[in-house]
Design a protein around this motif. Structure first.
Motif, PDB file in Angstrom:
ATOM      1  N   TYR A  81       4.389  86.347  26.011  1.00  0.00           N
ATOM      2  CA  TYR A  81       3.339  86.256  25.004  1.00  0.00           C
ATOM      3  C   TYR A  81       3.816  85.677  23.684  1.00  0.00           C
ATOM      4  O   TYR A  81       3.165  85.827  22.666  1.00  0.00           O
ATOM      5  N   GLY A  82       4.950  84.984  23.708  1.00  0.00           N
ATOM      6  CA  GLY A  82       5.422  84.303  22.508  1.00  0.00           C
ATOM      7  C   GLY A  82       6.249  85.158  21.576  1.00  0.00           C
ATOM      8  O   GLY A  82       6.604  84.721  20.487  1.00  0.00           O
TER       9      GLY A  82
ATOM     10  N   GLY B 186      -4.191  76.553  20.000  1.00  0.00           N
ATOM     11  CA  GLY B 186      -2.972  76.749  20.772  1.00  0.00           C
ATOM     12  C   GLY B 186      -3.131  77.690  21.939  1.00  0.00           C
ATOM     13  O   GLY B 186      -4.068  78.460  22.024  1.00  0.00           O
ATOM     14  N   GLY B 187      -2.165  77.608  22.842  1.00  0.00           N
ATOM     15  CA  GLY B 187      -2.103  78.514  23.976  1.00  0.00           C
ATOM     16  C   GLY B 187      -0.973  79.497  23.783  1.00  0.00           C
ATOM     17  O   GLY B 187      -0.394  79.589  22.710  1.00  0.00           O
ATOM     18  N   VAL B 188      -0.630  80.216  24.841  1.00  0.00           N
ATOM     19  CA  VAL B 188       0.391  81.254  24.761  1.00  0.00           C
ATOM     20  C   VAL B 188       1.710  80.709  24.240  1.00  0.00           C
ATOM     21  O   VAL B 188       2.345  81.311  23.405  1.00  0.00           O
ATOM     22  N   GLY B 189       2.129  79.555  24.696  1.00  0.00           N
ATOM     23  CA  GLY B 189       3.422  79.032  24.275  1.00  0.00           C
ATOM     24  C   GLY B 189       3.373  78.197  23.016  1.00  0.00           C
ATOM     25  O   GLY B 189       4.386  77.675  22.592  1.00  0.00           O
TER      26      GLY B 189
ATOM     27  N   LEU C 243      13.152  94.993  18.291  1.00  0.00           N
ATOM     28  CA  LEU C 243      12.050  94.465  17.497  1.00  0.00           C
ATOM     29  C   LEU C 243      11.729  93.064  17.994  1.00  0.00           C
ATOM     30  O   LEU C 243      12.631  92.240  18.158  1.00  0.00           O
ATOM     31  N   TYR C 244      10.444  92.806  18.237  1.00  0.00           N
ATOM     32  CA  TYR C 244       9.982  91.490  18.660  1.00  0.00           C
ATOM     33  C   TYR C 244       8.987  90.965  17.636  1.00  0.00           C
ATOM     34  O   TYR C 244       8.172  91.724  17.109  1.00  0.00           O
ATOM     35  N   LEU C 245       9.048  89.662  17.392  1.00  0.00           N
ATOM     36  CA  LEU C 245       8.135  89.012  16.455  1.00  0.00           C
ATOM     37  C   LEU C 245       7.387  87.895  17.164  1.00  0.00           C
ATOM     38  O   LEU C 245       7.965  87.165  17.969  1.00  0.00           O
ATOM     39  N   CYS C 246       6.113  87.768  16.842  1.00  0.00           N
ATOM     40  CA  CYS C 246       5.271  86.697  17.384  1.00  0.00           C
ATOM     41  C   CYS C 246       4.552  86.067  16.202  1.00  0.00           C
ATOM     42  O   CYS C 246       3.797  86.747  15.500  1.00  0.00           O
ATOM     43  N   ASN C 247       4.789  84.783  15.985  1.00  0.00           N
ATOM     44  CA  ASN C 247       4.135  84.093  14.876  1.00  0.00           C
ATOM     45  C   ASN C 247       2.705  83.741  15.242  1.00  0.00           C
ATOM     46  O   ASN C 247       2.363  83.591  16.414  1.00  0.00           O
ATOM     47  N   ALA C 248       1.870  83.585  14.225  1.00  0.00           N
ATOM     48  CA  ALA C 248       0.453  83.280  14.416  1.00  0.00           C
ATOM     49  C   ALA C 248       0.300  82.039  15.281  1.00  0.00           C
ATOM     50  O   ALA C 248       1.080  81.096  15.189  1.00  0.00           O
TER      51      ALA C 248
END
Length: 175
Positions: free
Chosen positions: A137-138, A166-169, A156-161
């Motif tokens: 999920y990015g 855009g899609g999942v990647g 800790l995991y981070l996912c940017n906006a």
């Protein structure tokens, strides 16, 4: 057939909130002290139910205070400022009877789609299965694993906006 609903905590019945809390506690990864209030303070709650009404999965989007975020980022020794990540994905739990059916992926996917214009963080056990879900999920690991205080390490995991198209990647740094 499993159906999902995403609600504001204020729109949930007391029984639905209690059922959500019980499933999270059953998962064994969250301190139950004060959990009921933290659930009521969440931004959105996701419920997965069988056609007979049985609750089989839950998850949430939260907007934790900067003090909590700063503590998590410091424990992980992350170099990213916690004020850039105001949304937390958490309390993803699936009933033991329904594990291995891809329901965690469904919960995460639906919640992440609600936060597509936000930077999101999450913490999870430091194990290969959780890490695989996060990357799908990015999410990318930040910092180092740290003790949970419950006998295992957290990452800790981070996912940017995501970009609007855009899609999942397709991730971009959120400003």
């Amino acid at each position: 057939m499993v159906t999902s609903s995403i609600l504001l905590p204020s729109d949930c019945t007391p029984q639905a909130l209690a059922d959500f809390e019980n499933l999270v506690i059953e998962g064994g990864t969250v301190d139950p002290q004060g959990l009921a209030q933290r659930i009521r303070d969440a931004s959105r709650l996701l419920f997965l139910r069988e056609s007979n009404g049985e609750l089989v999965g839950v998850g949430a989007l939260k907007h934790p205070l900067l003090g909590y975020r700063a503590k998590v980022f410091a424990k992980a020794r992350a170099t990213t400022p916690p004020d850039e990540y105001r949304v937390e994905l958490g309390w993803v739990a699936v009933a033991k009877s329904h594990q291995g059916l891809g329901l965690s992926r469904r919960i995460i996917g639906q919640l992440i789609s609600l936060a597509e214009n936000e930077n999101v963080f999450a913490t999870t056990r430091a194990d290969a299965r959780a890490m695989r879900f996060a990357v799908d999920y990015g999410f990318k690991p930040a910092g180092k694993p740290y003790p949970s205080g419950r006998g295992y390490d957290l990452v800790l995991y981070l996912c940017n906006a995501r970009r609007a198209s855009g899609g999942v990647g397709d991730m971009t740094r959120g400003d």
